[in-house]
Design a protein around this motif. Structure first.
Motif, PDB file in Angstrom:
ATOM      1  N   VAL A   6     -18.714 -27.048 -36.340  1.00 41.17           N
ATOM      2  CA  VAL A   6     -18.310 -25.815 -37.080  1.00 41.17           C
ATOM      3  C   VAL A   6     -18.169 -25.903 -38.423  1.00 41.17           C
ATOM      4  O   VAL A   6     -17.598 -26.614 -38.857  1.00 41.17           O
ATOM      5  N   ASP A   7     -19.070 -24.886 -39.141  1.00 38.55           N
ATOM      6  CA  ASP A   7     -19.032 -25.137 -40.739  1.00 38.55           C
ATOM      7  C   ASP A   7     -18.104 -24.069 -41.207  1.00 38.55           C
ATOM      8  O   ASP A   7     -17.548 -23.995 -42.529  1.00 38.55           O
ATOM      9  N   GLU A   8     -17.698 -23.013 -40.603  1.00 40.15           N
ATOM     10  CA  GLU A   8     -16.902 -22.035 -41.143  1.00 40.15           C
ATOM     11  C   GLU A   8     -16.198 -21.177 -40.247  1.00 40.15           C
ATOM     12  O   GLU A   8     -16.851 -20.866 -38.906  1.00 40.15           O
ATOM     13  N   VAL A   9     -15.160 -20.495 -40.506  1.00 36.98           N
ATOM     14  CA  VAL A   9     -14.428 -19.478 -39.644  1.00 36.98           C
ATOM     15  C   VAL A   9     -14.871 -18.021 -40.465  1.00 36.98           C
ATOM     16  O   VAL A   9     -14.334 -18.102 -41.671  1.00 36.98           O
ATOM     17  N   LEU A  10     -15.294 -17.269 -39.738  1.00 37.24           N
ATOM     18  CA  LEU A  10     -15.774 -15.929 -40.470  1.00 37.24           C
ATOM     19  C   LEU A  10     -14.502 -14.969 -40.686  1.00 37.24           C
ATOM     20  O   LEU A  10     -14.735 -14.233 -41.529  1.00 37.24           O
ATOM     21  N   ASP A  11     -13.573 -15.162 -39.791  1.00 36.31           N
ATOM     22  CA  ASP A  11     -12.554 -14.212 -39.927  1.00 36.31           C
ATOM     23  C   ASP A  11     -11.254 -15.064 -39.883  1.00 36.31           C
ATOM     24  O   ASP A  11     -10.279 -14.904 -39.087  1.00 36.31           O
ATOM     25  N   PRO A  12     -11.058 -16.048 -41.001  1.00 36.60           N
ATOM     26  CA  PRO A  12      -9.817 -16.739 -40.930  1.00 36.60           C
ATOM     27  C   PRO A  12      -8.520 -16.258 -41.292  1.00 36.60           C
ATOM     28  O   PRO A  12      -8.614 -14.993 -41.733  1.00 36.60           O
ATOM     29  N   ILE A  13      -7.440 -16.576 -40.847  1.00 39.78           N
ATOM     30  CA  ILE A  13      -6.265 -16.260 -41.135  1.00 39.78           C
ATOM     31  C   ILE A  13      -5.177 -17.412 -41.937  1.00 39.78           C
ATOM     32  O   ILE A  13      -5.103 -18.559 -41.658  1.00 39.78           O
ATOM     33  N   PHE A  14      -5.070 -16.832 -43.211  1.00 37.23           N
ATOM     34  CA  PHE A  14      -4.662 -17.761 -44.032  1.00 37.23           C
ATOM     35  C   PHE A  14      -2.968 -17.277 -44.317  1.00 37.23           C
ATOM     36  O   PHE A  14      -2.839 -16.402 -45.319  1.00 37.23           O
TER      37      PHE A  14
END
Length: 463
Positions: free
Chosen positions: A230-238
């Motif tokens: 997995v290279d990226e989370v497209l809808d991240p929660i920070f």
């Protein structure tokens, strides 16, 4: 494994050559995608796996279905290196020797190289073989560099990673020893001609840093045409919180799990049977004791609990009563290894400090328990290859397991570590590959004992 007879069955390999020379030819055997689809698609995952499996067959079956590209020729008298350009060697391989060679261009312009890469990447799906990039070679040959297994003047230029987007459905926390390795399962995607449903997530810290959460959209790539990641989370929660579930208790022993400073989830219970099984497995691997399978290890854990107790308590009669003739062989092999001096790094590797390889532990510049007992985390940080986090965690490991380390040391003979300033290989790095005259471990230990270092293929590598 000697695969000479299998190699000779490949149709692209000439059985005789016109030129008489004393040397070797470098190349790569592979399977065409059309051949894989016709013969092996139902029983193997991809052409790469099929190729590796077929070449190891003792009967040589299906080796005639493989192909071969030659990309270099070397001679004992260095005539090809001193008198030929790289492009001339390619011509000799194809026209003089009858080998197939890869497509190539000769240029001194960077824009030509980038254009060729773009064209090959665009047309890669039309090729009848897998390809993940190009290699840029210097037309003028440097003899010392070419004698390496992986010449440093050959620069790999990879294609852009094949990526696809999907939805994360479930995270499976796989317990390996005492460490939990997170694997995400997602809706099926296709990468590099194969269907994929899972990929690595590294650890808790990485997941939090990427903003991973249950049901998130992920971008997945296949690294080296093999490993999904997995290279990226497209809808991240920070928002500072963790939005995914992870095991709060070990499923084997029930202990509360902990997240280490480096973000790794682990079971802290040193008496967890999963941990003990892993410890025995690592113990036999480091000592290079063969023939100890999973079932034998489980019996050893039940009887002795730890490798330290086994060394102190075992008898040949007892192991024979448990495992028969295999028990007698195991006893003899262990006692033989105990008579051979080992380095302090190898002693620590026998302790199964998960996350630290034998190679990394051999970097510790100490040869006695007295020296080891006086080190601090700051001392370890000064050693090449250790970060603040890995140095601190190793220091904690050593401190928490100090009694066990001393007990293990009592069962072996520690060899003196030569002062690197006096060693024959002082300041020199080595990387061993291919067919060797001795076991790789023996050669690496010899280099370290003489002040040298073991490293990977980097610009700083000497041999």
């Amino acid at each position: 494994l000697d695969v000479t007879e299998n190699i000779k069955k490949i149709s692209d390999i000439p059985q005789t050559v016109d030129e008489k020379f004393n040397g070797s030819i470098r190349g790569e055997y592979y399977m065409k995608k059309s051949v894989f689809k016709k013969y092996f698609a139902d029983v193997m995952k991809n052409p790469r796996n099929a190729t590796a499996g077929i070449m190891k067959r003792l009967d040589g079956k299906d080796c005639e279905k493989l192909n071969f590209f030659a990309y270099d020729i070397l001679s004992e008298d260095n005539v090809f290196e001193s008198e030929y350009l790289v492009s001339q060697k390619y011509n000799l391989l194809s026209e003089g020797f009858g080998f197939k060679t890869p497509n190539y261009i000769v240029t001194d312009k960077l824009e030509d190289i980038l254009k060729f890469r773009e064209e090959m990447q665009k047309n890669r799906d039309t090729l009848d073989f897998d390809i993940d990039g190009l290699v840029v070679k210097n037309e003028i040959i440097e003899i010392d560099d070419m004698q390496r297994k992986t010449p440093l003047r050959d620069i790999a230029i990879k294609f852009d990673l094949m990526q696809a987007d999907s939805i994360a459905r479930k995270v499976d926390w796989q317990l390996q020893g005492s460490i939990f390795a997170p694997v995400v399962y997602f809706d099926e995607i296709e990468l590099d001609g194969t269907s994929n449903i899972k990929a690595s997530l590294h650890n808790v810290a990485w997941m939090k840093e990427m903003g991973f959460h249950d049901g998130c959209k992920v971008r997945v790539s296949k690294h080296g045409q093999i490993i999904n990641q997995v290279d990226e989370v497209l809808d991240p929660i920070f928002d500072g919180d963790i939005h995914f579930n992870y095991p709060k208790k070990c499923p084997i022993c029930g202990a509360d799990t902990v997240v280490t400073e480096s973000g790794i989830l682990r079971c802290p219970n040193e008496e967890c049977s999963q941990k003990l099984n892993h410890w025995f497995d690592r113990f036999f691997t480091v000592l290079d004791v063969k023939g100890v399978g999973e079932a034998m290890i489980k019996d050893l854990v039940k009887r002795y609990k730890t490798p330290i107790h086994m060394l102190a308590e075992m008898t040949k009669d007892e192991l024979s009563s448990i495992f028969g003739l295999n028990g007698e062989k195991l006893y003899d092999n262990i006692r033989i290894t105990q008579k051979k001096p080992i380095t302090l790094g190898k002693l620590l590797a026998l302790m199964d400090f998960e996350g630290y390889s034998l190679k990394s532990l051999e970097k510790l510049p100490y040869s006695s328990l007295d020296e080891l007992g006086k080190i601090t985390a700051k001392d370890i940080i000064q050693i090449e290859g250790f970060s603040d986090i890995t140095a601190n965690e190793l220091y904690k490991y050593i401190s928490n397991r100090w009694i066990d380390i001393k007990d293990m040391a009592n069962e072996f003979v520690l060899e003196e570590k030569k002062n690197s300033s006096d060693g024959k290989f002082n300041g020199t790095s080595f990387c061993f590959h291919g067919t060797l005259s001795h076991k790789r471990k023996e050669l690496e230990e010899m280099v370290i004992a003489n002040g040298g270092k073991i490293g990977g293929v980097t610009k700083s590598l000497n041999y």
